[in-house]
Design an enzyme around this catalytic site. Structure first.
Site, PDB file in Angstrom:
ATOM      1  N   GLU A   1       0.832  -1.145   0.055  1.00 36.91           N
ATOM      2  CA  GLU A   1      -0.055   0.067  -0.054  1.00 36.91           C
ATOM      3  C   GLU A   1       1.031   1.204   0.061  1.00 36.91           C
ATOM      4  OE1 GLU A   1      -3.490   2.254   2.588  1.00 36.91           O
ATOM      5  OE2 GLU A   1      -2.868   0.329   2.973  1.00 36.91           O
TER       6      GLU A   1
ATOM      7  N   ASP B   1       4.780   5.109   3.532  1.00 38.36           N
ATOM      8  CA  ASP B   1       4.471   6.692   3.430  1.00 38.36           C
ATOM      9  C   ASP B   1       5.652   7.476   3.922  1.00 38.36           C
ATOM     10  OD1 ASP B   1       3.116   9.342   3.675  1.00 38.36           O
ATOM     11  OD2 ASP B   1       1.280   7.987   3.799  1.00 38.36           O
TER      12      ASP B   1
ATOM     13  N   ASP C   1      10.948   6.091   0.010  1.00 35.14           N
ATOM     14  CA  ASP C   1      10.344   6.205  -1.520  1.00 35.14           C
ATOM     15  C   ASP C   1      10.005   4.825  -1.865  1.00 35.14           C
ATOM     16  OD1 ASP C   1      10.159   6.596  -4.370  1.00 35.14           O
ATOM     17  OD2 ASP C   1      11.773   7.932  -4.466  1.00 35.14           O
TER      18      ASP C   1
ATOM     19  N   ASP D   1      -1.589  12.125  -4.440  1.00 35.04           N
ATOM     20  CA  ASP D   1      -1.469  13.511  -4.527  1.00 35.04           C
ATOM     21  C   ASP D   1      -2.009  13.764  -6.053  1.00 35.04           C
ATOM     22  OD1 ASP D   1      -0.970  16.166  -4.896  1.00 35.04           O
ATOM     23  OD2 ASP D   1       0.728  16.159  -3.528  1.00 35.04           O
TER      24      ASP D   1
ATOM     25  N   ASP E   1     -10.450  10.909  -5.693  1.00 34.85           N
ATOM     26  CA  ASP E   1     -11.580  11.882  -5.567  1.00 34.85           C
ATOM     27  C   ASP E   1     -11.493  13.003  -6.713  1.00 34.85           C
ATOM     28  OD1 ASP E   1      -9.709  13.191  -4.347  1.00 34.85           O
ATOM     29  OD2 ASP E   1     -11.213  13.764  -2.618  1.00 34.85           O
TER      30      ASP E   1
ATOM     31  N   GLU F   1     -12.818  10.874   2.997  1.00 35.12           N
ATOM     32  CA  GLU F   1     -13.702  10.496   1.770  1.00 35.12           C
ATOM     33  C   GLU F   1     -15.339  10.730   2.159  1.00 35.12           C
ATOM     34  OE1 GLU F   1     -14.498   6.584  -1.007  1.00 35.12           O
ATOM     35  OE2 GLU F   1     -13.146   6.429   0.833  1.00 35.12           O
TER      36      GLU F   1
END
Length: 274
Positions: free
Chosen positions: A97, A122, A149, A172, A208, A248
């Site tokens: 993920e 992350d 990374d 992003d 989104d 969300e």
């Protein structure tokens, strides 16, 4: 908890209150936690799809980083090839993920499927601490938290066919046209990811930002190593295993459209010719 949080001179920390600790020059922020730049200058400079965010860390997050990072954390330094079975202590399939925010959804998905391991990556320090805390409190041994990374992780530290899936939720969008080159879902990234995914593994993206969703759909559809799980070639409904996050939900209340894409890693081309 580190000595810096327990010295007599330090003020008493209250859970949920941000930590501000005056460090000597060169002193690491969390001596036993994630490194500020694990890969350093070992690799070529390139356009990055992320911005490191070293924002305020609460006392609880700092404690989790200090206490749990040696057990469940992974600095992405590009200097070693990871044995995922050894990392997790079992041979269950591993999903990568990329970008997990504060980690609430990751923790829910880990709890919902204990037979699946999640390597969550992350660069957001408070989120890393929060996810470690959630895993500790809820007894979730099937999560490892990567710092650094994801490109270096995929290229330098994972072996071919080692991943059972890839999740990229709300990356992003880099909305300005001149920044589109920073978007993660690009043909080159997909080729790299495909080399580490087993045939049949699912790439699951969600966003989104509708223009980015359209680009994701176009790029994934055109890539020879992936096929859409939707017979009509479009977007997928949100699967039950992906939780509806608070962020969300707020967007949906404002009329935002969230699109999910689920694409399958096809059989390797050399295998198809046999």
């Amino acid at each position: 908890m580190s000595e810096s949080l327990n010295t007599p001179e330090s003020p008493r920390h209250v859970p949920g209150v941000s930590v501000r600790h005056t460090r000597a020059k060169g002193e690491p922020r969390f001596p036993d936690g994630p490194r500020a730049d694990p890969a350093g200058s070992h690799f070529e400079r390139r356009i990055r799809s992320f911005q490191p965010r070293r924002s305020r860390v609460t006392a609880g997050q700092a404690d989790a980083l200090q206490r749990l990072w040696p057990k469940w954390g992974l600095d992405i330094d590009g200097q070693q090839v990871i044995d995922l079975g050894e990392l997790f202590g079992n041979d269950k399939p591993v999903v990568l993920e990329i970008g997990f925010g504060m980690g609430e959804a990751t923790a829910q998905m880990a709890a919902g499927n204990p037979d699946l391991n999640i390597l969550a990556v992350d660069v957001h320090t408070p989120g890393q601490g929060n996810l470690l805390n959630l895993c500790d409190r809820n007894g979730l041994p099937n999560v490892r938290v990567g710092n650094g990374d994801a490109i270096i992780l995929l290229r330098e530290m994972l072996t071919p066919d080692s991943l059972g899936g890839l999740r990229v939720y709300f990356p992003d969008p880099w909305p300005k046209k001149r920044h589109h080159k920073r978007r993660l879902i690009q043909p080159e990234f997909l080729s790299l990811a495909a080399s580490r995914l087993r045939p049949g593994a699912i790439v699951h993206c969600a966003t989104d930002w509708e223009p980015y969703a359209e680009q994701m759909l176009e790029v994934l559809t055109a890539h020879p190593d992936f096929e859409n799980t939707r017979p009509d070639g479009g977007f997928s409904p949100r699967p039950d295993f992906r939780p509806l996050t608070r962020f969300e939900g707020q967007g949906l209340d404002k009329g935002h459209v969230v699109n999910d894409l689920l694409f399958r890693r096809v059989q390797h081309r050399e295998q198809q010719r046999r």
